[in-house]
Design an enzyme around this catalytic site. Structure first.
Site, mmCIF file in Angstrom:
data_model
loop_
_atom_site.group_PDB
_atom_site.id
_atom_site.type_symbol
_atom_site.label_atom_id
_atom_site.label_comp_id
_atom_site.label_asym_id
_atom_site.label_seq_id
_atom_site.Cartn_x
_atom_site.Cartn_y
_atom_site.Cartn_z
ATOM 1 N N GLN A 194 -69.532 -40.060 -30.299
ATOM 2 C CA GLN A 194 -67.900 -40.413 -31.501
ATOM 3 C C GLN A 194 -67.958 -38.410 -31.757
ATOM 4 O OE1 GLN A 194 -69.826 -42.825 -31.161
ATOM 5 N NE2 GLN A 194 -68.291 -44.280 -30.802
ATOM 6 N N ASP A 223 -41.425 -18.562 -46.770
ATOM 7 C CA ASP A 223 -40.957 -19.744 -47.624
ATOM 8 C C ASP A 223 -41.145 -19.885 -49.084
ATOM 9 O OD1 ASP A 223 -40.264 -22.641 -48.838
ATOM 10 O OD2 ASP A 223 -40.087 -23.936 -46.719
ATOM 11 N N HIS A 225 -42.892 -25.949 -54.193
ATOM 12 C CA HIS A 225 -44.869 -25.696 -53.035
ATOM 13 C C HIS A 225 -45.453 -25.220 -53.802
ATOM 14 C CE1 HIS A 225 -42.436 -27.436 -49.646
ATOM 15 N NE2 HIS A 225 -42.095 -26.769 -49.630
ATOM 16 N N HIS A 252 -35.826 -31.597 -46.401
ATOM 17 C CA HIS A 252 -35.567 -30.624 -44.960
ATOM 18 C C HIS A 252 -36.030 -32.288 -44.216
ATOM 19 C CE1 HIS A 252 -37.666 -27.882 -41.925
ATOM 20 N NE2 HIS A 252 -36.356 -28.449 -41.166
ATOM 21 N N ASN A 257 1.275 -1.429 0.304
ATOM 22 C CA ASN A 257 0.217 0.202 -0.342
ATOM 23 C C ASN A 257 0.891 1.092 0.110
ATOM 24 O OD1 ASN A 257 -2.469 1.334 1.119
ATOM 25 N ND2 ASN A 257 -0.777 1.387 2.438
ATOM 26 N N ARG A 276 -4.390 12.302 1.788
ATOM 27 C CA ARG A 276 -2.716 13.065 1.718
ATOM 28 C C ARG A 276 -2.331 13.459 0.441
ATOM 29 N NH1 ARG A 276 2.919 11.856 4.678
ATOM 30 N NH2 ARG A 276 3.255 10.406 3.012
ATOM 31 N N LYS A 329 1.926 1.884 -11.589
ATOM 32 C CA LYS A 329 1.015 1.362 -11.275
ATOM 33 C C LYS A 329 0.008 0.317 -11.780
ATOM 34 C CE LYS A 329 -0.515 3.125 -6.888
ATOM 35 N NZ LYS A 329 0.016 2.145 -5.613
ATOM 36 N N GLY A 334 -43.191 -29.151 -45.560
ATOM 37 C CA GLY A 334 -43.500 -30.235 -44.293
ATOM 38 C C GLY A 334 -43.254 -29.445 -42.558
ATOM 39 N N ILE A 368 -45.589 -29.839 -54.119
ATOM 40 C CA ILE A 368 -46.588 -30.678 -52.053
ATOM 41 C C ILE A 368 -46.609 -29.415 -51.342
ATOM 42 C CG2 ILE A 368 -45.411 -32.817 -53.308
ATOM 43 C CD1 ILE A 368 -42.586 -31.747 -51.373
ATOM 44 N N PHE A 396 -39.325 -35.519 -40.834
ATOM 45 C CA PHE A 396 -40.365 -35.815 -42.222
ATOM 46 C C PHE A 396 -40.015 -36.593 -43.148
ATOM 47 C CE2 PHE A 396 -38.872 -31.369 -41.055
ATOM 48 C CZ PHE A 396 -40.685 -30.341 -40.410
HETATM 49 P P1 NAI Z 1 -0.820 8.609 1.984
HETATM 50 O O1 NAI Z 1 -0.057 9.158 1.906
HETATM 51 O O2 NAI Z 1 -2.104 8.514 3.696
HETATM 52 O O3 NAI Z 1 -0.510 7.095 2.421
HETATM 53 C C1 NAI Z 1 0.471 6.596 1.678
HETATM 54 C C2 NAI Z 1 1.571 6.024 3.161
HETATM 55 O O4 NAI Z 1 2.633 5.079 2.931
HETATM 56 C C3 NAI Z 1 2.205 7.548 3.602
HETATM 57 O O5 NAI Z 1 2.482 7.001 5.263
HETATM 58 C C4 NAI Z 1 3.724 7.563 3.198
HETATM 59 O O6 NAI Z 1 4.344 7.787 4.402
HETATM 60 C C5 NAI Z 1 3.901 5.574 3.018
HETATM 61 N N1 NAI Z 1 5.043 5.247 2.686
HETATM 62 C C6 NAI Z 1 6.082 6.460 1.874
HETATM 63 N N2 NAI Z 1 6.817 5.721 0.618
HETATM 64 C C7 NAI Z 1 6.812 4.550 1.930
HETATM 65 C C8 NAI Z 1 8.497 4.070 1.322
HETATM 66 N N3 NAI Z 1 9.259 3.954 0.213
HETATM 67 N N4 NAI Z 1 7.720 2.681 2.715
HETATM 68 C C9 NAI Z 1 7.271 2.638 3.743
HETATM 69 N N5 NAI Z 1 6.467 4.023 3.199
HETATM 70 C C10 NAI Z 1 6.182 4.765 2.650
HETATM 71 O O7 NAI Z 1 -1.446 8.199 1.083
HETATM 72 P P2 NAI Z 1 -3.126 6.970 0.556
HETATM 73 O O8 NAI Z 1 -4.246 8.271 -0.303
HETATM 74 O O9 NAI Z 1 -3.601 6.446 2.141
HETATM 75 O O10 NAI Z 1 -2.391 5.872 -0.433
HETATM 76 C C11 NAI Z 1 -2.267 4.305 -0.411
HETATM 77 C C12 NAI Z 1 -2.409 4.232 -0.886
HETATM 78 O O11 NAI Z 1 -3.503 3.861 -2.105
HETATM 79 C C13 NAI Z 1 -0.827 4.403 -2.272
HETATM 80 O O12 NAI Z 1 -0.505 3.008 -3.150
HETATM 81 C C14 NAI Z 1 -1.582 5.003 -3.626
HETATM 82 O O13 NAI Z 1 -1.022 5.427 -4.416
HETATM 83 C C15 NAI Z 1 -3.000 4.106 -3.264
HETATM 84 N N6 NAI Z 1 -4.336 5.065 -4.069
HETATM 85 C C16 NAI Z 1 -4.511 5.806 -3.511
HETATM 86 C C17 NAI Z 1 -5.272 6.906 -3.586
HETATM 87 C C18 NAI Z 1 -6.463 7.329 -3.411
HETATM 88 O O14 NAI Z 1 -7.817 8.173 -3.727
HETATM 89 N N7 NAI Z 1 -6.135 7.742 -1.947
HETATM 90 C C19 NAI Z 1 -5.725 6.528 -5.122
HETATM 91 C C20 NAI Z 1 -5.783 6.061 -6.121
HETATM 92 C C21 NAI Z 1 -4.063 4.645 -5.538
#
Ligand code: NAI
Length: 723
Positions: free
Chosen positions: A693, A497, A502, A393, A99, A199, A168, A520, A517, A550
C-alpha cells in the site's frame, strides 16, 4: 524520375521572338513539341524600322532542330494578324507570350508625347490587341495560357523610365483581371518581371553581368506557367540568374480615423501616420473581396458606435500583446507554488536549476498568458461590460507544443474566441497563444464566468470551446493524495496572480469565504503533476494538454486527492478535498504523447532481473495450488517489471481459468489488474520490507484496472514472502 513537360499539339505565339528572351522561349517551347509562331517586327530598340530577318532566323533555327515554326512580321499593335498566322498555319492558338518590347528612356520632364505613346502602344496596347484576338479561341477550346512581361522598373520604379514603368505595371493590372475573367474557361494569365542580358539591357548593365544573366534562365518559368498542368493564375514572379520568386501585396492593419459624429481630418491622418504605415501584423489581401471586406467592417463598426454595445461585439477582439520575461527562478517558484517538494527526490529536477535534467513543469504555460486576464485590458473591451469582482474562473485548457524553455521572453496574444449566454451569467472564452520569437509554444483557453452578465440573447454553446469530458464509470486506476500547505496560496500568488481573494482575509470574507482560498490554477498544477509523475515518469516531453473545470474552492492546508483513469494516452481525472470529500476539479483530463518506443538495445537483459527467480517459484507453486487460488482469487494479474525506468519483463498470473498459469512476455488477454514496479521494489515487497500500500501511495507501485483486487494479491505475495 519526374515526367518531362511536353507541349505536343500546342500552338504557341511568342511576340518579339526575333532575339533576346522571346527567342529563348520560342526555342524552348519548340524543343518540347509545340508549334511556334515567331513574331517580330524586326525594328530597332526604340521602335524604328522593320525587317523580316530576325523572325526568319529563329524559324530557321527551330526547323533545323526538327521543330515546327512559322514567322510573322507584324507589329503587336495588329494583334488579329498575329493570331490569324497561328490559325492559318496550325489551326489553333493555345499560348500567348506577350514579350515584344522597346525602350524610349528619358527623364520624366523630357518625355515627349511620342516617347509616352510609342511605349504604351507596343507594350500595353500591343499586349491587349494580341491577347484579345486570341481570347475567344481560348474560351471556345476551354484552354489558354497567357504571359504578360512586366518589369522591375514597373514594380519598383526606375529613373528615366516613367513611360516604360507605367506601361509595364499596366500590364500587371491587365493580367490580374484576365486571370479572374479567364479562370472559368481554364485560361490562366500570369506576369513575369525578368532580368536577362539582351539588347534592351546592354545600355544599362555592365558587359560581364549582361553575359552572366542568360535568357535561358528565364524560359523554364515561362514554360511551366504555360503548361496545362500548372494551376497558377494571376501570379507575379521575378525571375533571373536561375532564381524565381513570387510577389504579392501586403497591407498594414491601418487605422480607422472616422467616428460616427466626427469626420476624418487631415490632422487626424497626420497624427495617426505611424499606425497607418505600421506593417507589424500586416495582412495580405489576395483579391478585391478581401480588400473591400475591411471597408465593410469599418462601416459597421462606426455605425455600431451609437447603439448600446453588446457582449457579442467583443467576439474576435484582440487584447494588447503581452510579453513575459523569466528565468529558472520563476520556474522553480511556480513548481513550489504547485506543491513540489525536496522531500520527493524526483521533484528535484523541477526545483534545482543545476540538476542535469532541469525541467519546467508544463502547466507553467498558464503563467505567461494569465497577464492577459490580470492586466485589466479585458475590462476595456467594448461590449463586455466586465465587473472583475463578479468574474469566476470556470474552466482552463492548456496545450503545450514543445517543452517550455527554462528562461526567455515570451509573447502572448489574446483574443476573445466567443461569448456565451448562460442565463445567470456570461462565459467569455479567452484564447491566448504564447510564442517564443515566431514559434508557438503553448495555447491557453480561459473560460471566465461573469455572474449576472447573461440574458443578452447570445448563444449557449460554442464550437470554439474546449470541452470537459466525463470520467469513465469505474473505480479509478490510481489515486494520489497530496497535502497543500497553509502557505500554498501565499506561495502560488508570487507566480503572478495577485487577486487579494487568495491572501487577504477581509477581502475573502467580502466574497463570502471563511478564509482566503487557493487559486484554482494551483489545484490544476497539483493535479497535472500527479498525472505527469504517475503516468509519464515526470517526462515533460510527454505532456500534451490539460483541461479542467473548477467546481469548488480549496482552502490552503487541505489535502488534494487526485483520482485518475487511464484510457489510452488520455488520463481522465477528478480532484477532491480529502477532508470533506468535495469535488474541486471535474470533467478533467490530461492528454499525453505516446511513450517513446522501447529500444531493444537499451533495455536491460531480462536475465539480470531478481524478480525472475520469484516468478519461477510462483510458477512452481501454481502447479500444486493453482486450482485453489483460481477459486479464491478469480483474476488475471499482469506484472510489468522495470529497470532504470523501462519495462524490461512482463509476467501474467492467470488465476481465472483452469488450474491457473504463469505466462512470460506481453499478455494478449484482458488483465484485471496491471501492476508496474521496479525489479528492486518488487523484491522489497516480496521480502516484506516494503508495504505494498505504501509503495502504491509513494508511486513506486503503479496499478491499473480493478485495484481492489490487489488486496487478494497482497495475501498471495505474503505467502511467497518466505522465499
Ligand atoms: P529584345 O529587344 O531582345 O527583344 C524584344 C523584341 O521585341 C525585339 O526582337 C524587337 O524587335 C521586338 N519588337 C519590338 N517592338 C515590336 C512590335 N511592335 N511588334 C513585334 N515585335 C516587336 O529585349 P528583351 O530583353 O528580350 O525583352 C523582352 C521583353 O522583356 C520586353 O518586353 C522587355 O521590356 C522585357 N524585359 C526585359 C528585361 C531584361 O532584363 N532583358 C527586364 C525587364 C523586362
Amino acid at each position: 524520375m519526374s515526367v518531362p513537360l511536353s507541349f505536343d499539339g500546342k500552338v504557341v505565339l511568342v511576340t518579339g521572338a526575333g532575339g533576346g528572351l522571346g527567342r529563348e522561349y520560342a526555342l524552348a517551347f519548340a524543343e518540347r513539341g509545340a508549334s511556334i509562331v515567331v513574331n517580330d517586327l524586326g525594328g530597332d530598340i526604340k521602335g524604328g524600322g522593320k525587317s523580316s530577318a530576325a523572325a526568319d532566323k529563329v524559324v530557321e533555327e527551330i526547323k533545323a532542330k526538327g521543330g515546327k515554326a512559322v514567322a510573322n512580321y507584324d507589329s503587336v499593335e495588329e494583334g488579329e494578324k498575329l493570331i490569324q498566322t497561328a490559325l492559318d498555319a496550325f489551326g489553333r492558338i493555345d499560348v500567348v507570350i506577350n514579350n515584344a518590347g522597346i525602350l524610349r528612356d528619358r527623364s520624366f520632364g523630357r518625355t515627349s508625347d511620342l516617347d509616352w505613346d510609342l511605349i504604351h502602344r507596343v507594350h500595353l496596347r500591343g499586349s491587349f490587341q494580341v491577347t484579345r484576338a486570341a481570347w475567344e479561341h481560348m474560351k471556345k477550346q476551354r484552354f489558354g495560357r497567357i504571359i504578360m512581361t512586366s518589369s522591375a522598373a514597373g514594380i519598383y520604379g526606375n529613373f528615366g523610365q516613367a513611360n516604360y514603368s507605367a506601361a509595364k505595371l499596366g500590364m500587371l493590372g491587365l493580367s490580374n483581371t484576365l486571370a479572374i475573367e479567364g479562370q472559368k474557361y481554364n485560361i490562366h494569365c500570369n506576369t513575369i518581371a525578368p532580368t536577362a542580358g539582351s539588347r534592351l539591357t546592354q545600355t544599362v548593365m555592365p558587359p560581364d553581368l549582361l553575359e552572366s544573366l542568360k535568357a535561358e534562365y528565364v524560359a523554364p518559368l515561362v514554360l511551366w506557367l504555360c503548361h496545362a498542368d500548372c494551376q497558377e493564375n494571376g501570379g507575379l514572379f521575378e525571375v533571373g540568374a536561375g532564381w524565381i520568386g513570387k510577389l504579392r501585396w501586403e497591407r498594414t492593419q491601418g487605422q480607422i480615423l472616422r467616428r460616427k459624429a466626427q469626420p476624418v481630418t487631415p490632422e487626424a491622418v497626420r497624427d495617426q501616420w505611424g499606425q497607418i504605415c505600421d506593417f507589424s501584423n500586416a495582412t495580405k489581401p489576395a483579391n478585391i473581396q478581401e480588400s473591400l471586406q475591411t471597408l465593410v467592417e469599418v462601416l459597421s463598426r462606426v455605425e455600431a458606435e451609437d447603439r448600446e454595445p453588446s457582449p457579442m461585439d467583443a467576439v474576435g477582439q484582440t487584447l494588447p500583446e503581452m510579453t513575459f520575461t523569466y528565468s529558472h527562478i520563476e520556474c522553480i517558484l511556480y513548481a513550489l507554488g504547485v506543491g513540489m517538494s525536496t522531500k520527493e527526490p524526483d521533484h528535484l529536477k523541477f526545483l534545482y536549476e543545476n540538476n542535469a535534467d532541469f525541467s519546467v513543469l508544463p502547466t507553467f504555460g498558464v503563467i505567461p498568458s494569465q497577464a492577459s486576464m490580470m492586466s485589466g485590458s479585458l475590462s476595456s473591451v467594448p461590449g463586455l461590460n466586465l465587473d472583475m469582482t463578479r468574474l469566476l474562473h470556470g474552466e482552463q485548457y492548456l496545450e503545450v507544443y514543445k517543452p517550455l524553455p527554462a528562461s526567455g521572453t515570451l509573447t502572448s496574444k489574446a483574443s476573445i474566441a466567443d461569448v456565451l449566454d448562460k442565463g445567470s451569467g456570461s462565459v467569455i472564452l479567452l484564447d491566448v497563444h504564447t510564442y517564443k520569437d515566431q514559434e508557438l509554444l503553448c495555447y491557453n483557453q480561459f473560460s471566465l464566468f461573469i455572474v449576472g452578465a447573461g440574458g443578452f440573447g447570445g448563444k449557449r454553446s460554442s464550437d470554439k470551446a474546449k470541452s470537459t469530458v466525463d470520467m469513465p464509470n469505474r473505480a479509478p486506476d490510481a489515486v494520489v493524495t497530496d497535502e497543500t500547505s497553509s502557505n500554498q496560496a501565499a506561495l502560488y500568488r508570487l507566480s503572478g496572480d495577485w487577486n487579494p481573494l487568495h491572501i487577504d482575509p477581509d477581502f475573502a470574507a467580502m466574497g463570502g469565504f471563511k478564509a482566503p482560498i487557493l487559486h484554482g490554477l494551483c489545484s490544476f498544477g497539483f493535479a497535472a503533476r500527479h498525472v505527469l509523475k504517475h503516468f509519464a515518469n515526470n517526462d515533460v516531453s510527454r505532456f500534451k494538454a490539460i483541461k479542467v473545470r473548477f467546481v469548488k474552492p480549496v482552502l490552503p492546508g487541505q489535502s488534494l486527492q487526485t483520482e485518475m483513469w487511464k484510457e489510452g494516452n488520455r488520463i481522465h481525472l477528478q480532484c477532491k478535498v480529502k477532508e470533506t470529500g468535495a469535488v474541486v476539479l471535474s470533467g478533467a483530463y490530461v492528454d499525453l504523447h505516446a511513450p517513446p518506443e522501447l529500444s531493444p538495445s537499451t533495455a536491460p537483459e531480462a536475465g539480470e532481473l531478481q524478480s525472475d527467480l520469484v516468478f519461477a517459484e510462483i510458477g512452481r507453486r501454481l502447479e500444486t495450488m493453482g486450482a485453489d487460488l483460481v477459486k479464491k482469487v478469480n483474476a488475471v494479474f499482469v506484472w510489468e517489471i522495470t529497470k532504470d525506468g523501462q519495462i524490461c519483463s512482463q509476467w501474467a498470473i492467470d488465476l481465472k481459468s483452469g488450474p491457473g498459469a504463469l505466462l512470460k512476455g506481453p499478455y494478449s488477454g484482458k488483465a484485471d489488474v496491471t501492476l508496474t514496479v521496479s525489479d528492486q521494489d518488487f523484491m522489497e515487497v516480496v521480502q516484506g520490507k516494503l508495504n505494498p500500500q505504501k509503495a502504491f501511495f509513494e508511486g513506486k507501485l503503479k496499478m491499473r484496472g480493478n485495484i481492489m483486487l490487489s488486496q487478494k494479491l497482497d495475501s498471495l505475495l505474503k505467502d511467497h514472502a518466505k522465499l
